[in-house]
Design a protein around this motif. Sequence first.
Motif, short mmCIF file in Angstrom:
data_model
loop_
_atom_site.label_atom_id
_atom_site.label_comp_id
_atom_site.label_asym_id
_atom_site.label_seq_id
_atom_site.Cartn_x
_atom_site.Cartn_y
_atom_site.Cartn_z
N HIS A 45 0.85 -1.19 0.00
CA HIS A 45 0.00 0.00 0.00
C HIS A 45 0.89 1.24 0.00
N PRO A 46 0.41 2.35 -0.53
CA PRO A 46 1.20 3.59 -0.52
C PRO A 46 1.33 4.16 0.89
N ILE A 47 2.41 4.85 1.14
CA ILE A 47 2.64 5.50 2.43
C ILE A 47 2.35 6.99 2.28
N PRO A 48 1.33 7.49 2.96
CA PRO A 48 1.00 8.92 2.79
C PRO A 48 2.08 9.81 3.38
N ALA A 49 2.25 10.97 2.76
CA ALA A 49 3.24 11.94 3.23
C ALA A 49 2.78 12.55 4.54
N LYS A 50 3.73 12.79 5.45
CA LYS A 50 3.41 13.45 6.71
C LYS A 50 3.84 14.91 6.72
#
Length: 207
Positions: A45-50
Amino acid sequence: CPSGCERSCNDCLRTFRNAFYHAALDRHLVEDVLAVNGDVLRATHPIPAKMPDSAPKGDHRPVNVDENRLRDQLMRAGFPEAKRHEPIDLGQPLGKTYPDCLWPGTDPTEPGICVYLDGLSDRLHGNPVTAERDRVLREALRAKGYEVFELPASCLDDRGRMTQLFYDLGLRLLDRDRAKILRANPTTWFDTSAPSSPGEHGSSEAR
């Protein structure tokens, strides 16, 4: 680990490439993760930007305003024109650094003098990750023989700090007598008024 370190060391996990994360490396944790998940990576799954991708809001001054102000003071003091944001390639894995002011040297053992003007916004030097990266880059410059001066932007209003900086720079870029004159007569170059507009001296290059 050949050295049997407690968490990590240069004989196992630590390299120049992960220099910013040495304090977080733990070979025992890695061993546990590999034991549970195996040693093959696959995307699930993609890792969302923080981190935000928009400019911060607030009363932080634009960097180029402070840079132009510093340049004005340097010019009034009679320093030679510095190269602004000239890239210095430190090689892999560190890459390039861009001093706010660079006076290149002519001797390979003394390659130049760098000045960094550090702002304090969260996306700049107020960010601990950015501050740590800057520390590593500047230590690498010093290891290569560069002289590095670091100046918080707030010190542009501090006559004492600026006088010491200009005296130190004067010893290196001018001569001892002129450096003493700068230290004795800061009113000839120190100015807390508004800086020249970017158009007068050229705008700051984004980097």
